[in-house]
Motif scaffolding. Structure first.
Motif, short mmCIF file in Angstrom:
data_model
loop_
_atom_site.label_atom_id
_atom_site.label_comp_id
_atom_site.label_asym_id
_atom_site.label_seq_id
_atom_site.Cartn_x
_atom_site.Cartn_y
_atom_site.Cartn_z
N ASP A 105 -4.37 9.76 34.62
CA ASP A 105 -4.80 8.89 33.53
C ASP A 105 -5.15 9.66 32.26
O ASP A 105 -5.46 9.07 31.23
N ASN A 106 -5.06 11.00 32.33
CA ASN A 106 -5.26 11.84 31.15
C ASN A 106 -3.96 12.49 30.68
O ASN A 106 -3.99 13.43 29.88
N GLN A 107 -2.81 11.98 31.15
CA GLN A 107 -1.53 12.54 30.75
C GLN A 107 -1.34 12.46 29.23
O GLN A 107 -0.80 13.39 28.62
N ALA A 108 -1.77 11.38 28.61
CA ALA A 108 -1.59 11.24 27.16
C ALA A 108 -2.33 12.34 26.41
O ALA A 108 -1.84 12.84 25.39
N ALA A 109 -3.52 12.73 26.90
CA ALA A 109 -4.28 13.79 26.26
C ALA A 109 -3.57 15.14 26.41
O ALA A 109 -3.56 15.96 25.48
N VAL A 110 -2.96 15.36 27.57
CA VAL A 110 -2.19 16.59 27.78
C VAL A 110 -0.99 16.63 26.83
O VAL A 110 -0.74 17.63 26.16
N ASP A 111 -0.26 15.53 26.74
CA ASP A 111 0.91 15.46 25.88
C ASP A 111 0.55 15.63 24.40
O ASP A 111 1.29 16.27 23.64
N ALA A 112 -0.59 15.07 24.01
CA ALA A 112 -1.02 15.18 22.61
C ALA A 112 -1.27 16.63 22.26
O ALA A 112 -0.92 17.09 21.15
N TYR A 113 -1.86 17.38 23.16
CA TYR A 113 -2.11 18.80 22.88
C TYR A 113 -0.81 19.58 22.84
O TYR A 113 -0.58 20.41 21.94
N LEU A 114 0.07 19.33 23.79
CA LEU A 114 1.34 20.06 23.82
C LEU A 114 2.16 19.81 22.55
O LEU A 114 2.90 20.70 22.11
N SER A 115 2.04 18.64 21.96
CA SER A 115 2.81 18.30 20.76
C SER A 115 2.11 18.68 19.47
O SER A 115 2.62 18.40 18.38
N GLY A 116 0.93 19.29 19.57
CA GLY A 116 0.23 19.74 18.38
C GLY A 116 -0.61 18.70 17.69
O GLY A 116 -1.10 18.92 16.57
N LYS A 117 -0.84 17.56 18.33
CA LYS A 117 -1.62 16.49 17.70
C LYS A 117 -3.13 16.70 17.84
O LYS A 117 -3.91 16.06 17.14
N THR A 118 -3.54 17.57 18.76
CA THR A 118 -4.95 17.87 18.95
C THR A 118 -5.13 19.37 19.10
O THR A 118 -4.18 20.09 19.46
N GLY A 119 -6.34 19.85 18.84
CA GLY A 119 -6.69 21.24 19.08
C GLY A 119 -7.21 21.42 20.49
O GLY A 119 -7.40 20.46 21.24
N GLU A 120 -7.46 22.68 20.85
CA GLU A 120 -7.81 22.95 22.24
C GLU A 120 -9.12 22.30 22.66
O GLU A 120 -9.20 21.73 23.76
N THR A 121 -10.15 22.37 21.84
CA THR A 121 -11.42 21.75 22.23
C THR A 121 -11.28 20.24 22.35
O THR A 121 -11.82 19.62 23.28
N GLU A 122 -10.52 19.64 21.45
CA GLU A 122 -10.25 18.20 21.55
C GLU A 122 -9.51 17.89 22.85
O GLU A 122 -9.81 16.92 23.54
N PHE A 123 -8.54 18.71 23.16
CA PHE A 123 -7.78 18.55 24.40
C PHE A 123 -8.68 18.65 25.62
O PHE A 123 -8.60 17.82 26.54
N ILE A 124 -9.54 19.64 25.64
CA ILE A 124 -10.44 19.82 26.78
C ILE A 124 -11.34 18.61 26.95
O ILE A 124 -11.57 18.11 28.07
#
Length: 339
Positions: A105-124
């Protein structure tokens, strides 16, 4: 500072040449116990043959799925995972990273980081990453991100697992249709050997069980099956989406060793898939040689590592720490909880 040191060393060693790899796994060192918590010794489980990282990668080249078991938080396990990921990529650039450490259920957050839409702390924060993410899993995700590779959040949603473990498998019947649709068909598919191993492990930890304890154990086991079936299903979905890619799956070793858990369910769901299992084995300080023979059934390949330090000597402090660690938050409820 400690997290930075572990992550930096993992990235550094993961990028070195084959000469550096041989420092940790050369035949000259094969019969000596690892000297640090970063080191490992690799062996082919069936023959006992000592392997370099390159030799292991060659043996894994035709596997559809490579499952790397770990002791969570062990430096050698996480370093080896990063090195295997890199070595296999050199052979087969079509690669997918699948991870127990993220929930579907957190796949979207993983994809957002991989695509550069979020930074690492946001991703975490957004992905509810494990507390040791930066120290243990950052190198894996960063390698995938830098090379444009998919990362699969493979585990079952934490709330579902928690409530199944607390109230039983019937909890899934109370979920909204859209949440049920995320889960695999037959989410509690089982194998008898896994149940036997699970019960033996819990019994050795808790002693003889009364009726209430047996019910809790049964619910806990179903929560474990939900994890394993979800991971198996997510791996197979990744194979379908990327049919030419090799899947690397990282997971706690209980989910994969002896070809049980997730691995057994992969084979039940897709009998023709080829799966290679790499399992950790502790090399005790008082053992002159690696404990190979008694552990040969744990995987296709074994890596021998130092044990982690003992957490507690004082039993009372251990019980208090465990109670605090697993204390339920006040807003953490499930349907059917007692008021």
């Amino acid at each position: 500072m400690k997290s930075l040191s572990i992550a930096t060393l993992a990235l550094l060693i993961g990028s070195l040449t084959g000469c550096a790899t041989m420092l940790f796994s050369s035949k000259d060192n094969a019969d000596t116990r690892p000297e640090t918590l970063y080191e490992w010794r690799l062996s082919d489980a069936s023959t006992g043959m000592v392997l370099s990282l390159e030799a292991l990668a060659q043996k894994l080249s035709r596997a559809d799925v490579v499952v790397i078991g770990e002791y969570h938080g062990h430096q050698a396990a996480h370093l080896l995972q990063s090195q295997i990921q890199t070595a296999l990529y050199r052979q087969q650039p079509q690669q997918v990273l699948s991870m127990e450490q993220f929930n579907l259920d957190n796949q979207a957050a993983v994809d957002a980081y991989l695509s550069g839409k979020t930074g690492e702390t946001e991703f975490i924060e957004d992905s509810d990453a494990w507390p040791n993410y930066r120290a243990s899993y950052r190198p894996l995700v960063e390698f995938a991100r830098q090379h444009g590779l998919p990362v699969i959040a493979a585990n079952a949603p934490a709330a579902m697992v928690r409530c199944v473990g607390r109230t039983g498998p019937e909890h899934l019947n109370q979920l909204p249709t859209n949440e049920q649709a995320q889960l695999p068909n037959n989410p509690f598919m089982d194998t008898p050997a896994y149940r036997e191993k699970f019960d033996a492990t819990l019994t050795s930890s808790h002693g003889a069980a009364d009726d209430a304890m047996r019910e809790r154990m049964n619910n806990t086991y179903h929560a474990q099956l939900l994890r394993d079936n979800t991971m198996a299903s997510r791996i197979l979905a990744a194979r379908k989406a990327h049919p030419q890619a090799q899947i690397i799956h990282t997971t706690g070793t209980f989910h994969s060793e002896e070809h049980l858990g997730t691995v057994a369910l992969l084979k039940q769901r897709a009998p023709n898939i080829s799966v290679a299992v790499i399992s950790p084995v502790v090399w005790p300080a008082d053992a002159e040689t690696a404990p190979l023979h008694e552990n040969q059934n744990k995987g296709d390949f074994l890596y021998f590592i130092q044990p982690l330090p003992t957490e507690f000597v004082d039993e009372d402090r251990e019980h208090k720490a465990m109670s605090a660690r697993f204390k339920r938050p006040s807003d953490d409820t499930c349907p059917g909880d007692s008021p």
